[in-house]
Design a protein around this motif. Structure first.
Motif, mmCIF file in Angstrom:
data_model
loop_
_atom_site.group_PDB
_atom_site.id
_atom_site.type_symbol
_atom_site.label_atom_id
_atom_site.label_comp_id
_atom_site.label_asym_id
_atom_site.label_seq_id
_atom_site.Cartn_x
_atom_site.Cartn_y
_atom_site.Cartn_z
ATOM 1 N N PRO A 78 -31.493 52.684 -88.283
ATOM 2 C CA PRO A 78 -30.290 52.358 -88.669
ATOM 3 C C PRO A 78 -29.354 52.139 -87.211
ATOM 4 O O PRO A 78 -28.556 51.353 -87.147
ATOM 5 N N ILE A 79 -29.910 53.104 -86.304
ATOM 6 C CA ILE A 79 -29.104 53.245 -85.271
ATOM 7 C C ILE A 79 -29.388 51.934 -84.194
ATOM 8 O O ILE A 79 -28.424 51.370 -83.647
ATOM 9 N N LEU A 80 -30.591 51.551 -84.124
ATOM 10 C CA LEU A 80 -30.967 50.319 -83.571
ATOM 11 C C LEU A 80 -30.140 49.004 -84.117
ATOM 12 O O LEU A 80 -29.726 48.105 -83.442
ATOM 13 N N TRP A 81 -29.977 48.805 -85.457
ATOM 14 C CA TRP A 81 -29.120 47.860 -85.782
ATOM 15 C C TRP A 81 -27.575 47.862 -85.337
ATOM 16 O O TRP A 81 -27.152 46.869 -85.101
ATOM 17 N N ASP A 82 -27.219 49.236 -85.505
ATOM 18 C CA ASP A 82 -25.591 49.395 -85.199
ATOM 19 C C ASP A 82 -25.412 48.903 -83.773
ATOM 20 O O ASP A 82 -24.661 48.205 -83.252
ATOM 21 N N LEU A 83 -26.457 49.556 -82.861
ATOM 22 C CA LEU A 83 -26.373 49.359 -81.422
ATOM 23 C C LEU A 83 -26.392 47.736 -81.398
ATOM 24 O O LEU A 83 -25.612 47.266 -80.443
ATOM 25 N N ALA A 84 -27.259 47.012 -81.790
ATOM 26 C CA ALA A 84 -27.317 45.619 -81.632
ATOM 27 C C ALA A 84 -26.035 44.933 -81.990
ATOM 28 O O ALA A 84 -25.406 44.152 -81.114
ATOM 29 N N THR A 85 -25.526 45.480 -83.015
ATOM 30 C CA THR A 85 -24.331 44.880 -83.698
ATOM 31 C C THR A 85 -23.098 44.900 -82.691
ATOM 32 O O THR A 85 -22.199 43.939 -81.978
ATOM 33 N N LEU A 86 -22.934 46.180 -82.060
ATOM 34 C CA LEU A 86 -21.750 46.755 -81.051
ATOM 35 C C LEU A 86 -22.168 46.152 -79.647
ATOM 36 O O LEU A 86 -21.087 45.597 -79.227
ATOM 37 N N GLU A 88 -23.497 43.208 -79.302
ATOM 38 C CA GLU A 88 -23.518 41.659 -79.657
ATOM 39 C C GLU A 88 -24.885 40.905 -79.209
ATOM 40 O O GLU A 88 -24.825 39.983 -78.664
ATOM 41 N N VAL A 89 -25.796 41.507 -79.839
ATOM 42 C CA VAL A 89 -27.272 41.090 -79.411
ATOM 43 C C VAL A 89 -28.065 41.213 -80.749
ATOM 44 O O VAL A 89 -27.831 41.783 -81.831
ATOM 45 N N LYS A 90 -29.249 40.512 -80.611
ATOM 46 C CA LYS A 90 -30.398 40.674 -81.681
ATOM 47 C C LYS A 90 -30.947 42.155 -81.624
ATOM 48 O O LYS A 90 -31.043 42.444 -80.370
ATOM 49 N N VAL A 91 -31.474 42.559 -82.578
ATOM 50 C CA VAL A 91 -32.338 44.056 -82.364
ATOM 51 C C VAL A 91 -33.361 43.749 -81.461
ATOM 52 O O VAL A 91 -33.556 44.482 -80.610
ATOM 53 N N GLU A 92 -33.969 42.747 -81.578
ATOM 54 C CA GLU A 92 -35.300 42.586 -80.719
ATOM 55 C C GLU A 92 -34.958 42.224 -79.295
ATOM 56 O O GLU A 92 -35.927 42.446 -78.320
ATOM 57 N N GLU A 93 -33.683 42.203 -78.973
ATOM 58 C CA GLU A 93 -33.333 42.023 -77.529
ATOM 59 C C GLU A 93 -32.934 43.235 -76.925
ATOM 60 O O GLU A 93 -32.778 43.358 -75.600
ATOM 61 N N LEU A 94 -32.998 44.636 -77.832
ATOM 62 C CA LEU A 94 -32.787 45.751 -77.427
ATOM 63 C C LEU A 94 -33.991 46.387 -76.442
ATOM 64 O O LEU A 94 -33.784 47.185 -75.502
ATOM 65 N N TYR A 95 -35.200 45.596 -76.575
ATOM 66 C CA TYR A 95 -36.407 45.919 -76.019
ATOM 67 C C TYR A 95 -37.076 44.743 -75.548
ATOM 68 O O TYR A 95 -37.038 43.506 -76.102
ATOM 69 N N SER A 96 -37.891 44.885 -74.413
ATOM 70 C CA SER A 96 -38.764 43.764 -74.158
ATOM 71 C C SER A 96 -40.109 44.153 -73.956
ATOM 72 O O SER A 96 -40.410 45.641 -73.442
ATOM 73 N N PHE A 97 -41.172 43.431 -73.682
ATOM 74 C CA PHE A 97 -42.523 43.694 -73.599
ATOM 75 C C PHE A 97 -42.865 43.314 -71.924
ATOM 76 O O PHE A 97 -42.339 42.335 -71.569
ATOM 77 N N GLU A 98 -43.602 44.090 -71.375
ATOM 78 C CA GLU A 98 -43.928 43.614 -70.103
ATOM 79 C C GLU A 98 -45.585 44.164 -69.636
ATOM 80 O O GLU A 98 -45.768 45.165 -70.483
#
Length: 100
Positions: A78-86, A88-98
């Protein structure tokens, strides 16, 4: 007695899962492993909010927010969804893979 047998079966099953996982890592190695990298800190730094805002909003310590930003710990869904909204990104943009 049946309860103990059920617990023992679950215990044995978990041991086999661990052994299979270990063997997979030995045989295949980290060939398919990717590291999850947090973009939260970078996104917060470029947003109109500061880390203190998120600390108060989620009632978390500064260390917790910092660990989300560095990827040492992860917020709940739920915090991830709220963070993404605030942010202004998609949830999957909060993390990336390397690749490791």
């Amino acid at each position: 007695m049946p309860v103990y047998q059920d617990i023992f079966c679950i215990y044995q099953e978990n041991i086999w899962k661990g052994i299979i996982s270990l063997l997979w890592n030995i045989l295949v190695g980290d060939k398919y492993m990717k590291k999850l990298r947090s973009n939260i800190g970078w996104l917060i730094d470029r947003s109109k909010y500061d880390r203190e805002y998120f600390r108060k909003r989620y009632d978390k310590s500064a260390n917790t927010i910092s660990s989300w930003c560095t990827g040492k710990n992860y917020p709940s869904a739920p915090i991830l969804w709220d963070l993404a909204t605030l942010l202004e990104v998609k949830v999957e943009e909060l993390y990336s893979f390397e690749e490791e």
